[in-house]
Write a protein that holds these residues in place. Structure first.
Motif, PDB file in Angstrom:
ATOM      1  N   TRP A  72       3.874   1.694  -1.025  1.00 14.03           N
ATOM      2  CA  TRP A  72       4.464   0.957  -1.816  1.00 14.03           C
ATOM      3  C   TRP A  72       4.160   2.284  -3.568  1.00 14.03           C
ATOM      4  CZ3 TRP A  72       3.564  -1.063  -6.868  1.00 14.03           C
ATOM      5  CH2 TRP A  72       4.561  -0.990  -7.894  1.00 14.03           C
ATOM      6  N   HIS A  73       2.528   1.455  -3.250  1.00 14.33           N
ATOM      7  CA  HIS A  73       1.873   2.779  -4.502  1.00 14.33           C
ATOM      8  C   HIS A  73       0.880   3.603  -3.667  1.00 14.33           C
ATOM      9  CE1 HIS A  73      -1.875   1.818  -6.556  1.00 14.33           C
ATOM     10  NE2 HIS A  73      -1.213   2.035  -7.685  1.00 14.33           N
ATOM     11  N   ARG A 133       4.642   5.547  -5.318  1.00 15.68           N
ATOM     12  CA  ARG A 133       4.332   5.563  -6.464  1.00 15.68           C
ATOM     13  C   ARG A 133       3.771   6.735  -7.899  1.00 15.68           C
ATOM     14  NH1 ARG A 133       2.347   2.044 -10.534  1.00 15.68           N
ATOM     15  NH2 ARG A 133       4.024   2.402 -12.494  1.00 15.68           N
ATOM     16  N   GLU A 134       2.792   6.396  -7.156  1.00 14.88           N
ATOM     17  CA  GLU A 134       1.622   7.651  -7.047  1.00 14.88           C
ATOM     18  C   GLU A 134       1.952   8.829  -7.264  1.00 14.88           C
ATOM     19  OE1 GLU A 134      -1.461   6.281  -9.356  1.00 14.88           O
ATOM     20  OE2 GLU A 134      -0.141   4.626  -9.192  1.00 14.88           O
ATOM     21  N   ASP A 136       1.071  -1.082   0.298  1.00 14.58           N
ATOM     22  CA  ASP A 136      -0.113   0.231   0.091  1.00 14.58           C
ATOM     23  C   ASP A 136       0.983   1.459   0.047  1.00 14.58           C
ATOM     24  OD1 ASP A 136      -2.520   0.037  -0.436  1.00 14.58           O
ATOM     25  OD2 ASP A 136      -2.902   0.438   2.077  1.00 14.58           O
TER      26      ASP A 136
END
Lengths: 459, 195
Positions: free
Chosen positions: A447-448, A451-452, A445
């Motif tokens: 990491w995502h 990234r966003e 979560d």
């Protein structure tokens, strides 16, 4: 005993397990090479599936048609509702013919019915004539694979068995010598036999005939020499027409061993002059399996063994770990229908990878059925305490995202910092033979999200 | 009869609604095989020996050269070749010592090297199994591409009381997966391909 317990017995000899795993994977490779040479292989599988599905939807009428034609061909037809009746019928035919010596070619049905011990109890000699089956018979074991019955034995074990029972010379397990000796030994049995029993691969409603496939020629040696031939078949062996054999004979051997066809595909219709032929048609739980919409496709099975050869669990646990006549993935969807409690661990002997369904020549959705049996078994049979509790806890954690995140943090930290002795302690079955990965600092979560965020920044 | 009726009634009660029978369109599988070449290739892979011949004399001389040492022979094609009279065989067991058998077939399948033998070209059923060496004569024109065409051909002729597709000599790999040629049936298969 449960599948895990029996598998752990097989797993004691690690070298043997490695050999078993590689040998079966090699057979799977041969299957691949063979089917990739067939133009329209997927259409052929579709046809196999379609013909079987149609047949099951009209099975009573096809069996009646088969019976009429078989009777017209001068063959006697018998019906058995269960294993006990099957054995009684066969026994009665033997008695009527004063038979003392029987040769039998491969038939998983007679294994399922435990015919041999039943006949032996009355002093009748029953010799399994397929080489692999003869080996396991001498070892007093059941077959561990439907096509390769003695795949769990090494050549030295066969050497010892033959020395003990057939009086052969020690040969360091030379397969050429051992096979030649088995040929001599069984030749004598063929010549002396009063009755030959065979299985049935396909029974054709249109002609009343049936087909038996072997590589060794043992079914024919038995049936053409003995004065009486008894063929035993489950109700699901029926197919409508002779032309459908074209589909199934193309599928069977390629899926089984990678051969383009078995050496012998024998079409029996009428007894030879002066001889008698009997067919025993057996239900033994098949009509009940037919009543289960989710599981009736398991009756499509043509016993090629491809699902066993490809299964990562079967290859590493051996056929005997299933403790059922038909082992492997197909056995694991057939057996719970027979005895839900006894076979309750079999549908769990799978990674649900789906490879069995991919190689099945008649497109049985084996892995979906394994999953569906799991649902039924979990509801209907007592589950181990740890499994029950841990599933409940897991369910609660997954139901609340905030809690999941907190537990995840703890788990990742634990995997990084706690000693192996704690992480791989007894309740963690996974840790028995493998280490868990090192816990990452970041959750997926996080990491995502990162990234966003980066994407936005870079715009 | 009670069993029969109970079993059939329970199958009838438990079967699903009628599902259509699919139609076999053999054209889907057609690769325009070179039939004789494919048949030869596959039969050799499964352990058979293919000899191309142009006339019966070539067959006779090849048989002579291959099996001259072996005394007990039978041929359905050439009476003079045989050393036994089937009329004297009271029981199929009496064929136990047969060394060489020569037969003829009219259907062979390219995709798998299988050859059809049936009662009409088989005076005693156990012959091709009990013999040590089996030789079969087939014409190139009788090779069909796939099993589908083989069954079309069988459906168009008078039905056989017994018949067998034979693809290669008998074999087993039941001891540690090592292939051994010569299990219970013939130890060798020679196919004479005519034309």
């Amino acid at each position: 005993m449960s599948h895990p317990n029996l598998a752990s017995i097989f797993n004691k000899d690690e070298k043997r397990v490695d050999w078993h795993d590689k040998a079966l994977w090699f057979v799977r490779h041969k299957r691949d090479r063979s089917v990739h040479n067939v133009k329209g292989w997927e259409s052929l599988r579709e046809l196999g599936h379609g013909i079987k599905a149609h047949t099951l939807s009209n099975i009573d009428n096809y069996l009646i048609q088969f019976e009429v034609n078989a009777l017209n061909n001068g063959v006697q037809v018998h019906w058995a509702a269960n294993a006990e009746e099957h054995n009684q019928i066969v026994h009665k035919i033997l008695k009527k013919n004063n038979a003392k010596k029987v040769v039998k070619s491969k038939s998983m049905l007679t294994e399922e019915c435990h015919l041999n011990p039943y006949l032996e109890a009355d002093g009748i000699e029953v010799i399994d004539t397929d080489l692999g089956e003869r080996i396991v018979q001498l070892a007093k074991e059941p077959p561990s694979h439907v096509v390769l019955p003695a795949i769990h034995k090494d050549r030295h074990q066969v050497d010892e068995l033959f020395q003990e029972h057939l009086g052969t010379e020690p040969c360091d397990g030379d397969p050429q010598y051992l096979t030649a000796e088995a040929r001599k030994h069984l030749r004598e049995k063929f010549i002396q036999a009063d009755v030959a029993i065979t299985g049935v691969n396909f029974a054709v409603a249109e002609t009343g005939g049936f087909v038996v496939c072997t590589n060794e020629g043992n079914a024919d040696m038995g049936a053409h020499l003995a004065p009486v031939h008894i063929a035993c078949m489950g109700v699901e062996k029926i197919i409508p027409k002779q032309e459908h054999l074209g589909v199934f004979l193309r599928l069977l051997a390629r899926s089984a061993t990678g051969q383009p066809i078995t050496t012998y595909s024998s079409h029996f219709k009428k007894p030879r002059k002066g001889a008698k032929m009997h067919i025993v048609i057996v239900d033994n739980g098949r009509s009940e399996q037919l009543s289960r919409p989710d599981f009736r496709a398991s009756l499509h099975c043509i016993r090629c063994g491809a699902c066993m050869n490809t299964c990562p669990i079967y290859r590493r646990s051996g056929g005997h770990s299933y403790d059922y006549t038909i082992p492997g993935p197909i056995g694991s969807i057939l057996s719970p229908g027979k005895d839900l409690k006894k076979y309750s661990t079999l549908p769990f002997a799978s990674t649900l990878c789906g490879s069995c369904s991919d190689v099945c020549p008649v497109k049985i959705d084996i892995h979906s059925q394994l999953y569906k049996w799991r649902q039924i078994i979990t509801k209907n049979t007592p589950q181990p305490f740890i499994k029950k509790k841990s599933m409940k806890v897991m369910g609660q954690i997954f139901a609340k995202p905030s809690q999941f995140e907190k537990i995840g943090k703890v788990a990742r930290w634990s995997l990084r910092n706690l000693p192996k002795s704690f992480i791989n302690s007894k309740p963690n079955a996974w840790g028995k033979a493998r280490d868990l990965p090192k816990g990452p600092k970041q959750s997926f979560d996080d990491w995502h999200k990162q990234r966003e965020d980066n994407k936005l920044k870079n715009k | 009869m009670a069993n029969r009726d109970t079993i059939l009634a329970s199958l009838k009660a438990n079967k699903p609604k009628l599902i259509d029978l699919p139609f076999i369109d053999a054209a889907v599988f057609d690769e325009q095989l070179d039939l004789a070449a494919e048949f030869t290739k596959i039969l050799e892979v499964v352990g058979g020996n293919v000899v191309a011949v142009s006339n019966d004399d070539e067959i006779a001389s090849h048989l002579q050269n291959s099996f001259s040492e072996l005394p007990i022979k039978y041929s359905t094609i050439d009476e003079s070749y045989g050393s036994i009279d089937l009329e004297t065989i009271a029981n199929p067991k009496d064929l136990e010592n047969l060394d060489v058998l020569v037969l003829e077939s009219t259907i062979a399948v390219a995709e798998n090297g299988a050859i059809w033998l049936a009662d009409k070209n088989l005076p005693i059923r156990v012959l091709p199994f009990i013999t040590k060496h089996l030789a079969i004569i087939i014409s190139k024109k009788d090779i069909v591409p796939y099993m589908h065409q083989a069954y079309t051909k069988l459906n168009n002729t008078e039905s056989d009381d017994y018949g067998v597709f034979i693809s290669g000599p008998s074999k087993t790999a039941d001891i540690e997966q090592s292939l051994v040629i010569g299990a219970h049936g013939a130890l060798s298969l020679t196919v004479y391909l005519k034309g």
